[in-house]
Structures are given as C-alpha cells and as structure tokens.
Design a protein around this motif. Sequence first.
Motif, PDB file in Angstrom:
ATOM      1  N   MET A   1     -19.639  18.822 -23.781  1.00  0.00           N
ATOM      2  CA  MET A   1     -20.298  20.052 -24.179  1.00  0.00           C
ATOM      3  C   MET A   1     -19.360  21.221 -24.011  1.00  0.00           C
ATOM      4  O   MET A   1     -18.669  21.331 -23.014  1.00  0.00           O
ATOM      5  CB  MET A   1     -21.548  20.265 -23.317  1.00  0.00           C
ATOM      6  N   ILE A   2     -19.362  22.134 -24.979  1.00  0.00           N
ATOM      7  CA  ILE A   2     -18.565  23.348 -24.907  1.00  0.00           C
ATOM      8  C   ILE A   2     -19.515  24.528 -24.845  1.00  0.00           C
ATOM      9  O   ILE A   2     -20.431  24.651 -25.654  1.00  0.00           O
ATOM     10  CB  ILE A   2     -17.647  23.479 -26.125  1.00  0.00           C
ATOM     11  N   LYS A   3     -19.337  25.409 -23.899  1.00  0.00           N
ATOM     12  CA  LYS A   3     -20.115  26.629 -23.807  1.00  0.00           C
ATOM     13  C   LYS A   3     -19.179  27.801 -24.047  1.00  0.00           C
ATOM     14  O   LYS A   3     -18.274  28.028 -23.257  1.00  0.00           O
ATOM     15  CB  LYS A   3     -20.783  26.759 -22.446  1.00  0.00           C
ATOM     16  N   THR A   4     -19.360  28.504 -25.129  1.00  0.00           N
ATOM     17  CA  THR A   4     -18.469  29.617 -25.423  1.00  0.00           C
ATOM     18  C   THR A   4     -18.955  30.914 -24.803  1.00  0.00           C
ATOM     19  O   THR A   4     -18.216  31.865 -24.711  1.00  0.00           O
ATOM     20  CB  THR A   4     -18.336  29.811 -26.942  1.00  0.00           C
ATOM     21  N   LYS A   5     -20.245  30.959 -24.396  1.00  0.00           N
ATOM     22  CA  LYS A   5     -20.786  32.135 -23.728  1.00  0.00           C
ATOM     23  C   LYS A   5     -21.744  31.657 -22.651  1.00  0.00           C
ATOM     24  O   LYS A   5     -22.228  30.534 -22.680  1.00  0.00           O
ATOM     25  CB  LYS A   5     -21.546  33.032 -24.717  1.00  0.00           C
ATOM     26  N   SER A   6     -22.039  32.538 -21.724  1.00  0.00           N
ATOM     27  CA  SER A   6     -23.044  32.190 -20.736  1.00  0.00           C
ATOM     28  C   SER A   6     -24.405  32.107 -21.413  1.00  0.00           C
ATOM     29  O   SER A   6     -24.648  32.715 -22.437  1.00  0.00           O
ATOM     30  CB  SER A   6     -23.083  33.245 -19.632  1.00  0.00           C
ATOM     31  N   PHE A   7     -25.282  31.327 -20.818  1.00  0.00           N
ATOM     32  CA  PHE A   7     -26.600  31.165 -21.410  1.00  0.00           C
ATOM     33  C   PHE A   7     -27.613  30.953 -20.317  1.00  0.00           C
ATOM     34  O   PHE A   7     -27.296  30.586 -19.198  1.00  0.00           O
ATOM     35  CB  PHE A   7     -26.629  29.972 -22.374  1.00  0.00           C
ATOM     36  N   SER A   8     -28.881  31.175 -20.675  1.00  0.00           N
ATOM     37  CA  SER A   8     -29.958  30.909 -19.744  1.00  0.00           C
ATOM     38  C   SER A   8     -30.638  29.615 -20.156  1.00  0.00           C
ATOM     39  O   SER A   8     -31.050  29.447 -21.288  1.00  0.00           O
ATOM     40  CB  SER A   8     -30.979  32.054 -19.762  1.00  0.00           C
ATOM     41  N   SER A   9     -30.736  28.672 -19.222  1.00  0.00           N
ATOM     42  CA  SER A   9     -31.353  27.402 -19.547  1.00  0.00           C
ATOM     43  C   SER A   9     -32.856  27.504 -19.430  1.00  0.00           C
ATOM     44  O   SER A   9     -33.400  28.227 -18.705  1.00  0.00           O
ATOM     45  CB  SER A   9     -30.849  26.329 -18.589  1.00  0.00           C
ATOM     46  N   PHE A 391     -29.327  15.005 -19.197  1.00  0.00           N
ATOM     47  CA  PHE A 391     -29.985  14.912 -20.487  1.00  0.00           C
ATOM     48  C   PHE A 391     -30.186  16.331 -21.014  1.00  0.00           C
ATOM     49  O   PHE A 391     -30.858  17.150 -20.377  1.00  0.00           O
ATOM     50  CB  PHE A 391     -31.346  14.232 -20.366  1.00  0.00           C
ATOM     51  N   TYR A 392     -29.610  16.640 -22.160  1.00  0.00           N
ATOM     52  CA  TYR A 392     -29.778  17.942 -22.790  1.00  0.00           C
ATOM     53  C   TYR A 392     -30.852  17.814 -23.860  1.00  0.00           C
ATOM     54  O   TYR A 392     -30.669  17.133 -24.868  1.00  0.00           O
ATOM     55  CB  TYR A 392     -28.463  18.420 -23.401  1.00  0.00           C
ATOM     56  N   GLY A 393     -31.998  18.451 -23.624  1.00  0.00           N
ATOM     57  CA  GLY A 393     -33.100  18.372 -24.565  1.00  0.00           C
ATOM     58  C   GLY A 393     -32.977  19.382 -25.686  1.00  0.00           C
ATOM     59  O   GLY A 393     -32.228  20.357 -25.598  1.00  0.00           O
ATOM     60  N   MET A 394     -33.762  19.160 -26.741  1.00  0.00           N
ATOM     61  CA  MET A 394     -33.699  20.044 -27.897  1.00  0.00           C
ATOM     62  C   MET A 394     -34.162  21.454 -27.560  1.00  0.00           C
ATOM     63  O   MET A 394     -33.638  22.439 -28.097  1.00  0.00           O
ATOM     64  CB  MET A 394     -34.531  19.460 -29.045  1.00  0.00           C
ATOM     65  N   ALA A 395     -35.138  21.599 -26.667  1.00  0.00           N
ATOM     66  CA  ALA A 395     -35.594  22.936 -26.296  1.00  0.00           C
ATOM     67  C   ALA A 395     -34.478  23.713 -25.606  1.00  0.00           C
ATOM     68  O   ALA A 395     -34.275  24.905 -25.878  1.00  0.00           O
ATOM     69  CB  ALA A 395     -36.816  22.840 -25.387  1.00  0.00           C
ATOM     70  N   ALA A 396     -33.737  23.049 -24.713  1.00  0.00           N
ATOM     71  CA  ALA A 396     -32.619  23.711 -24.038  1.00  0.00           C
ATOM     72  C   ALA A 396     -31.503  24.038 -25.022  1.00  0.00           C
ATOM     73  O   ALA A 396     -30.865  25.090 -24.936  1.00  0.00           O
ATOM     74  CB  ALA A 396     -32.095  22.831 -22.903  1.00  0.00           C
ATOM     75  N   PHE A 397     -31.258  23.124 -25.955  1.00  0.00           N
ATOM     76  CA  PHE A 397     -30.253  23.370 -26.988  1.00  0.00           C
ATOM     77  C   PHE A 397     -30.628  24.609 -27.802  1.00  0.00           C
ATOM     78  O   PHE A 397     -29.791  25.472 -28.085  1.00  0.00           O
ATOM     79  CB  PHE A 397     -30.144  22.153 -27.898  1.00  0.00           C
ATOM     80  N   LEU A 398     -31.908  24.727 -28.160  1.00  0.00           N
ATOM     81  CA  LEU A 398     -32.369  25.863 -28.942  1.00  0.00           C
ATOM     82  C   LEU A 398     -32.260  27.157 -28.136  1.00  0.00           C
ATOM     83  O   LEU A 398     -31.830  28.197 -28.662  1.00  0.00           O
ATOM     84  CB  LEU A 398     -33.812  25.631 -29.390  1.00  0.00           C
ATOM     85  N   ASP A 399     -32.630  27.110 -26.864  1.00  0.00           N
ATOM     86  CA  ASP A 399     -32.504  28.294 -26.006  1.00  0.00           C
ATOM     87  C   ASP A 399     -31.056  28.779 -25.949  1.00  0.00           C
ATOM     88  O   ASP A 399     -30.772  29.977 -26.086  1.00  0.00           O
ATOM     89  CB  ASP A 399     -32.965  27.962 -24.583  1.00  0.00           C
TER      90      ASP A 399
END
Length: 434
Positions: A1-9, A391-399
């Motif tokens: 997984m690549i995160k280019t910016k910080s995010f809120s899970s 496990f990365y769920g679709m809701a977290a991916f969308l967030d």
Amino acid sequence: MIKTKSFSSHVIKTTLGLSLAAGVSLGAHAIGIEDVVNGGNDFAWEQVELPGTKCSDGSQYKFWVYDNPNSNNLVISYEGGGACWDYESCSGALGLLGASNPNGLSDNYIYETKAKFVSPIMNGNDPGLPFRRRENLATNGWDAAYMPYCTGDVHVGNNVQVYDDPTGVNPPITFHHNGYANSTAALDFLNTRLGTMNKVMITGFSAGGVASSALYHEVRQRLDFTKGYMLNDSGPLFPAPDSSYNSRQLHETIITSWDMPTVLANMPASFNIDDMGTANTAAANLYPQDSFAYTAYSTDFNFSRFSYERFFPNMDYNSILAKWQEDHQILIAQMNTLPNYGYMIPWNRPINDSHCSTIVTFIGSHACPSIRKKRWWEFPIGQTWKCPGTFYGMAAFLDAFVAGATWRLVEPYNNYNNEDPGCGIYCPLISDAI
C-alpha cells in the motif's frame, strides 16, 4: 500500500447479465434483497427528462437527482447493465451477455429494487445485515445523481444502428446507442441545477465503471467544482495499443459499432484513439489535483467473459481468467506511473462471480496484500487462510480516497472468502435474493 497523504481511517449473480452487465436485476425471487440487507435509499428524488435523450428503443431517457440542501458535494453513479454491438447481443439472443433495459425506463425505476439498493456509495452507507451494523460512508449526506443504463454502449455511444438477424428469420432491430448525448445533457443539467460544488465523485459499476473513466473529462469540462474523484468499479479500460493485446478486438468492435471517433474527439489531447487505455493516463495527467481509483476482483468472471469470450476460440474459465489477470498486470503498471491513481484489487468474492466491489454491500470487499495459508496452530478456526497483516475494507478505502490518500492494494491468490463463516451465511442469501 502507498499512502501519498495522511488520512483518517475510520452483488451478485445477476439475472440480467454477465461481464459489463452487473445490471443487477434484483427481481422476483423467494427472498428479496430487502429481506437480507438493511440498506437502500429513501431520497426525495427529482425525475429529469431532457430533449434529445433516449433509450435504445427510442423512448425517453430518464435520470434522477437528489439535492440535499445541507450538502455542497455530489456523487454521480453510472449504472451497469451489459453492452451490445450486433444482432445477437442487442436483440437479447445472447441472454446474459446482452444489454439491459432494452424496453426503456419506467417512471418508477428509481424506486425499484435495483436503483434503490445497488450503490452503497450513492446511498451513503454500507447496508447492515443481521448481526452486522449499518455503516455510514464518506459520501453520506452528499447530493446524488443516478444515471440508469438503457443504451448498450457504456453510456458513451453516438450511433443509430440497424442490426439484421443473421439467420434471416426475424426482422432487423433499430438500436439507439445514444449514451453520449444522454450523459452530456445530464451533466449540463446538473451544472445548472446544482451550481458550483465543492467535491464531486463520478463512479459506476461494470458498464458504468467504463463510463466513469471515459466521461471524467466531460465532467470536468461541464461541471464547476473544487475537488474531483473518479472511482471505476470493474469497468477497466485496459491498455491495448496493438493487436497483440487481449482487449484490442473488443475495443475495435465498439469503436465501429458505437461511432466512437465522434465522441473520442472530445477527449484530452493526450488521448490516443488507437489505445483506449490512454483514457486513464490522459485524465489523471490533465487533472493532477484530482484523485482517481480502480477496483475489481482478480477472478471476475463477468467482465472477463465479455472481454474475451466472443473474440478468442475455445475459451474456458481458466483461459478467460488468465487473459483477465494478464491485462490487470498491464493496467496496474500503468496506474503505478500516475501519482494520483490508486487501486484495490481483491482476489475473489462469491457474489456475482466476483464481479464488482461496490455493489449492494461491502461484505467480502476487502484486500489483504499479505494473506497466506494458515499454519495449523493459528486462528481463525475453520479457515485455512490467514491475514497476518491488515484487511483493508472497501469502506476504509473509500474514506482514504475522499481524504486524498492513494492506496495501492493487490491481494494474491487465496480462498479466504469462500471459507469465511460470515460470507458463507450472507453471500448465498444475497445471491438468492438477486
């Protein structure tokens, strides 16, 4: 997984069709989808009919808009439901490999089960199931526009075709591939109706996924908004610059049948009509401030059939999926060159032959890049597979997507969902209901 910016899970063995179809019928069954999921929308919909818009049979095209007075964000959802380019596919003779809504759209369409339940993203929540709570999504409370599908051309065709029965038994059919006129007229209406927006997400599943990629430039040109998002669910525009590529024959066929040159002339300057896959790079490079994403299963046996079955001899399950997975590797390599393009590609989900990640419910729509066979002493009991990481769920991916992060997730071969007790209960119920 690549995160280019910080995010809120923080589905579907369709009775309508395979491949581009995912045109979830959700029709008459012993059990209804409303008996399985606590979801769907109850929006105060506005029905819109515009001059010059029509379905394949020439009847009036309709779409629906929900304007939340408390929102300045918009999600546009393009419906899936097959595609066609000859008598066999446009007449319904091919059955599941045809186009949906050949007889047009009823005034009640938006309140019918398909439009009400099919898109958690548009509805703003992942519907609850027994013993599983309903979960609000990043798009909860947004304005919504639902674009039904009735033209057999992934919402972008521009041609009226007369298709003759090759057997000579039945009369020819006149088919209006009017998707482009419908789509652009709807976008112009939304611009007038909603005015300047903050965030706009264009998404779609299957045929609608193709539309989300192909129409993004039109969205940017015709709507006024600050931040844009494009999420393509299982409607890939695979790179195919020459005849050695698996999807080249499909692309050449639809370019001719739907008169695509008249439409594609409006694409960004860097788009190359000789390689439909350049639609991905053209939009992402032209709008670097916007976010793009793709999701699909590696074992999708719907869109993959549509892409190859009619173009290659003696295709079976394994050979079809081999081409699909080969094309996915090419697409992934392309997306990796684009800093604002993410993806989530799980292995499989036993709903709708693993076709579409964002329809009906997100159950089973998750990816674990480190999944492996479980050692005999490890949990969970009843599973032979284990995710030792996350496990990365679709809701977290969308967030994360809406927060501006770029996730890149590919799940390797596994049988986790087929062994999962929860999916073992719910997935058959969902499949039976639809």
